[in-house]
Design a protein around this motif. Structure first.
Motif, PDB file in Angstrom:
ATOM      1  N   ALA A  40      30.499  36.244  18.619  1.00 30.35           N
ATOM      2  CA  ALA A  40      31.550  36.823  19.359  1.00 30.35           C
ATOM      3  C   ALA A  40      31.815  37.947  19.468  1.00 30.35           C
ATOM      4  N   GLY A  41      31.988  38.431  20.719  1.00 28.60           N
ATOM      5  CA  GLY A  41      32.348  39.883  21.016  1.00 28.60           C
ATOM      6  C   GLY A  41      30.992  40.854  21.217  1.00 28.60           C
ATOM      7  N   HIS A  42      29.898  40.282  21.319  1.00 26.82           N
ATOM      8  CA  HIS A  42      28.568  40.820  21.578  1.00 26.82           C
ATOM      9  C   HIS A  42      28.079  40.403  22.618  1.00 26.82           C
ATOM     10  N   ALA A  43      26.829  41.117  23.055  1.00 30.35           N
ATOM     11  CA  ALA A  43      26.484  41.141  24.332  1.00 30.35           C
ATOM     12  C   ALA A  43      25.773  39.633  24.632  1.00 30.35           C
ATOM     13  N   TYR A  44      25.232  39.152  23.337  1.00 32.55           N
ATOM     14  CA  TYR A  44      24.265  38.008  23.437  1.00 32.55           C
ATOM     15  C   TYR A  44      24.901  36.918  22.491  1.00 32.55           C
ATOM     16  N   PRO A  45      24.640  35.749  22.715  1.00 35.93           N
ATOM     17  CA  PRO A  45      25.039  34.722  21.792  1.00 35.93           C
ATOM     18  C   PRO A  45      24.405  34.548  20.530  1.00 35.93           C
ATOM     19  N   ALA A  46      23.185  34.866  20.684  1.00 37.00           N
ATOM     20  CA  ALA A  46      22.336  34.928  19.327  1.00 37.00           C
ATOM     21  C   ALA A  46      21.729  36.204  19.155  1.00 37.00           C
ATOM     22  N   PRO A  47      21.181  36.462  17.920  1.00 31.17           N
ATOM     23  CA  PRO A  47      20.474  37.965  17.806  1.00 31.17           C
ATOM     24  C   PRO A  47      19.342  37.844  18.641  1.00 31.17           C
ATOM     25  N   THR A  48      19.265  39.119  19.205  1.00 29.55           N
ATOM     26  CA  THR A  48      18.244  39.270  20.428  1.00 29.55           C
ATOM     27  C   THR A  48      17.619  40.791  20.437  1.00 29.55           C
ATOM     28  N   THR A  78      11.472  38.081  31.083  1.00 27.24           N
ATOM     29  CA  THR A  78      12.727  37.949  31.964  1.00 27.24           C
ATOM     30  C   THR A  78      12.765  39.166  33.084  1.00 27.24           C
ATOM     31  N   TRP A  79      13.334  38.680  34.177  1.00 28.70           N
ATOM     32  CA  TRP A  79      13.485  39.679  35.099  1.00 28.70           C
ATOM     33  C   TRP A  79      15.158  39.841  35.499  1.00 28.70           C
ATOM     34  N   PRO A  80      15.813  40.599  34.703  1.00 34.80           N
ATOM     35  CA  PRO A  80      17.252  40.811  34.851  1.00 34.80           C
ATOM     36  C   PRO A  80      17.639  40.914  36.511  1.00 34.80           C
ATOM     37  N   THR A  81      18.766  40.781  36.955  1.00 31.32           N
ATOM     38  CA  THR A  81      19.250  41.258  37.905  1.00 31.32           C
ATOM     39  C   THR A  81      20.316  41.999  37.963  1.00 31.32           C
ATOM     40  N   ILE A  82      20.147  43.178  38.570  1.00 33.42           N
ATOM     41  CA  ILE A  82      21.139  44.403  38.275  1.00 33.42           C
ATOM     42  C   ILE A  82      21.327  44.846  40.019  1.00 33.42           C
ATOM     43  N   ASP A  83      22.623  44.928  40.215  1.00 35.72           N
ATOM     44  CA  ASP A  83      23.273  45.033  41.822  1.00 35.72           C
ATOM     45  C   ASP A  83      22.498  44.336  42.603  1.00 35.72           C
ATOM     46  N   GLY A  84      22.154  43.069  42.130  1.00 34.08           N
ATOM     47  CA  GLY A  84      21.600  42.223  43.257  1.00 34.08           C
ATOM     48  C   GLY A  84      20.071  42.298  43.330  1.00 34.08           C
ATOM     49  N   GLU A  85      19.250  43.176  42.652  1.00 34.50           N
ATOM     50  CA  GLU A  85      17.977  43.460  42.622  1.00 34.50           C
ATOM     51  C   GLU A  85      17.364  43.040  41.344  1.00 34.50           C
ATOM     52  N   PRO A  86      16.125  42.137  41.349  1.00 33.48           N
ATOM     53  CA  PRO A  86      15.482  41.883  40.167  1.00 33.48           C
ATOM     54  C   PRO A  86      14.702  43.177  39.576  1.00 33.48           C
ATOM     55  N   THR A  87      14.937  43.374  38.224  1.00 32.34           N
ATOM     56  CA  THR A  87      14.320  44.348  37.597  1.00 32.34           C
ATOM     57  C   THR A  87      13.401  43.785  36.550  1.00 32.34           C
ATOM     58  N   GLY A  88      12.509  44.655  35.973  1.00 32.43           N
ATOM     59  CA  GLY A  88      11.633  43.983  34.755  1.00 32.43           C
ATOM     60  C   GLY A  88      10.155  43.753  35.529  1.00 32.43           C
ATOM     61  N   PRO A  89       9.432  43.137  34.844  1.00 33.05           N
ATOM     62  CA  PRO A  89       9.700  42.010  33.895  1.00 33.05           C
ATOM     63  C   PRO A  89       9.857  43.027  32.376  1.00 33.05           C
ATOM     64  N   HIS A  90      10.867  42.328  31.636  1.00 32.54           N
ATOM     65  CA  HIS A  90      11.067  42.757  30.185  1.00 32.54           C
ATOM     66  C   HIS A  90      10.760  41.447  29.259  1.00 32.54           C
ATOM     67  N   TRP A  91      10.556  41.748  27.820  1.00 33.35           N
ATOM     68  CA  TRP A  91      10.241  40.757  26.898  1.00 33.35           C
ATOM     69  C   TRP A  91      11.615  40.610  26.362  1.00 33.35           C
ATOM     70  N   GLU A  92      11.999  39.356  25.953  1.00 30.73           N
ATOM     71  CA  GLU A  92      12.980  39.232  25.145  1.00 30.73           C
ATOM     72  C   GLU A  92      12.833  38.228  24.061  1.00 30.73           C
ATOM     73  N   MET A  93      13.047  38.255  22.732  1.00 31.66           N
ATOM     74  CA  MET A  93      12.856  37.865  21.653  1.00 31.66           C
ATOM     75  C   MET A  93      14.250  37.433  20.996  1.00 31.66           C
ATOM     76  N   THR A  94      14.698  36.174  20.624  1.00 27.88           N
ATOM     77  CA  THR A  94      15.791  35.518  20.253  1.00 27.88           C
ATOM     78  C   THR A  94      15.485  35.020  18.563  1.00 27.88           C
ATOM     79  N   PHE A  95      16.508  35.179  17.885  1.00 27.52           N
ATOM     80  CA  PHE A  95      16.543  34.802  16.583  1.00 27.52           C
ATOM     81  C   PHE A  95      17.459  33.685  16.345  1.00 27.52           C
ATOM     82  N   TYR A  96      17.075  32.848  15.198  1.00 28.31           N
ATOM     83  CA  TYR A  96      18.068  31.809  15.056  1.00 28.31           C
ATOM     84  C   TYR A  96      19.132  31.927  13.807  1.00 28.31           C
ATOM     85  N   ARG A  97      19.099  33.366  13.396  1.00 25.89           N
ATOM     86  CA  ARG A  97      20.351  33.762  12.549  1.00 25.89           C
ATOM     87  C   ARG A  97      19.931  35.153  12.528  1.00 25.89           C
TER      88      ARG A  97
END
Length: 102
Positions: A40-48, A78-97
Protein backbone atom coordinates in the motif's frame (compact mmCIF):
# COMPACT_ATOMS: atom_id res chain seq x y z
CA UNK A 1 26.59 -17.41 -2.29
CA UNK A 2 28.12 -15.11 0.32
CA UNK A 3 29.97 -12.36 -1.56
CA UNK A 4 27.89 -9.21 -1.19
CA UNK A 5 29.58 -5.85 -1.61
CA UNK A 6 28.29 -2.67 0.06
CA UNK A 7 25.74 -0.69 -1.92
CA UNK A 8 26.53 2.79 -3.17
CA UNK A 9 24.28 5.60 -1.95
CA UNK A 10 21.02 5.87 -3.87
CA UNK A 11 18.90 8.98 -4.21
CA UNK A 12 16.23 8.60 -3.07
CA UNK A 13 17.36 5.85 -0.67
CA UNK A 14 16.23 2.28 -1.32
CA UNK A 15 13.18 0.99 0.51
CA UNK A 16 14.30 -1.12 3.48
CA UNK A 17 12.14 -4.03 2.29
CA UNK A 18 14.03 -4.38 -1.01
CA UNK A 19 17.54 -3.06 -0.25
CA UNK A 20 19.12 -6.47 0.44
CA UNK A 21 17.77 -7.90 -2.83
CA UNK A 22 19.18 -4.94 -4.78
CA UNK A 23 22.48 -5.33 -2.92
CA UNK A 24 22.82 -9.00 -3.86
CA UNK A 25 21.97 -8.42 -7.51
CA UNK A 26 24.09 -5.27 -7.90
CA UNK A 27 27.13 -6.79 -6.21
CA UNK A 28 27.08 -9.49 -8.90
CA UNK A 29 26.92 -7.03 -11.79
CA UNK A 30 23.16 -6.84 -12.39
CA UNK A 31 22.43 -3.27 -13.54
CA UNK A 32 19.35 -2.37 -11.50
CA UNK A 33 17.54 0.88 -12.24
CA UNK A 34 14.32 0.77 -10.23
CA UNK A 35 13.15 -0.98 -7.10
CA UNK A 36 10.24 -0.85 -4.68
CA UNK A 37 9.36 -2.86 -1.57
CA UNK A 38 5.74 -2.95 -2.71
CA UNK A 39 2.49 -2.75 -0.81
CA UNK A 40 0.00 0.00 0.00
CA UNK A 41 1.28 3.44 -0.97
CA UNK A 42 4.07 2.04 -3.16
CA UNK A 43 4.52 1.85 -6.94
CA UNK A 44 4.22 -1.96 -7.05
CA UNK A 45 1.95 -4.39 -5.23
CA UNK A 46 4.89 -6.71 -4.38
CA UNK A 47 8.64 -6.19 -3.85
CA UNK A 48 10.10 -5.55 -7.32
CA UNK A 49 13.50 -4.89 -8.88
CA UNK A 50 13.85 -3.76 -12.50
CA UNK A 51 17.12 -4.10 -14.36
CA UNK A 52 18.75 -3.65 -17.75
CA UNK A 53 20.25 -6.36 -19.93
CA UNK A 54 19.98 -8.48 -23.01
CA UNK A 55 17.99 -11.70 -23.43
CA UNK A 56 20.26 -13.76 -21.14
CA UNK A 57 20.52 -11.24 -18.28
CA UNK A 58 17.24 -12.23 -16.65
CA UNK A 59 18.32 -15.85 -16.44
CA UNK A 60 21.67 -14.81 -14.98
CA UNK A 61 19.95 -12.57 -12.41
CA UNK A 62 17.45 -15.24 -11.37
CA UNK A 63 20.35 -17.70 -10.98
CA UNK A 64 22.12 -15.22 -8.68
CA UNK A 65 18.91 -14.70 -6.71
CA UNK A 66 18.34 -18.45 -6.44
CA UNK A 67 21.86 -19.14 -5.19
CA UNK A 68 21.41 -16.35 -2.61
CA UNK A 69 18.05 -17.92 -1.60
CA UNK A 70 16.09 -14.76 -2.35
CA UNK A 71 12.30 -15.27 -2.39
CA UNK A 72 11.74 -14.80 -6.16
CA UNK A 73 8.14 -15.15 -7.27
CA UNK A 74 8.45 -14.08 -10.94
CA UNK A 75 10.83 -13.00 -13.68
CA UNK A 76 9.43 -10.95 -16.56
CA UNK A 77 10.68 -9.29 -19.73
CA UNK A 78 8.64 -6.09 -20.06
CA UNK A 79 8.01 -3.34 -22.60
CA UNK A 80 6.43 -0.52 -20.60
CA UNK A 81 4.34 2.00 -22.53
CA UNK A 82 5.22 5.66 -21.89
CA UNK A 83 3.15 8.36 -23.61
CA UNK A 84 1.64 5.70 -25.86
CA UNK A 85 5.04 4.40 -27.01
CA UNK A 86 6.43 0.97 -26.03
CA UNK A 87 9.85 1.24 -24.38
CA UNK A 88 12.37 -1.34 -23.30
CA UNK A 89 12.60 -4.19 -23.08
CA UNK A 90 13.55 -4.33 -19.41
CA UNK A 91 13.74 -7.16 -16.92
CA UNK A 92 11.57 -7.23 -13.82
CA UNK A 93 11.96 -9.59 -10.87
CA UNK A 94 9.33 -9.78 -8.14
CA UNK A 95 9.57 -11.36 -4.71
CA UNK A 96 6.91 -13.00 -2.55
CA UNK A 97 7.98 -11.15 0.59
CA UNK A 98 10.00 -8.13 1.68
CA UNK A 99 13.49 -8.32 3.15
CA UNK A 100 12.10 -7.34 6.56
CA UNK A 101 9.80 -10.38 6.46
CA UNK A 102 12.71 -12.87 6.19
Amino acid sequence: MTLVLPLPEFSPPLDAGIARFVQVLSSHGVETFESCEGGAGHAYPAPTVRFHGGPAEGWRAVSIASLARLPVSALRRTWPTIDGEPTGPHWEMTFYRKVTDL
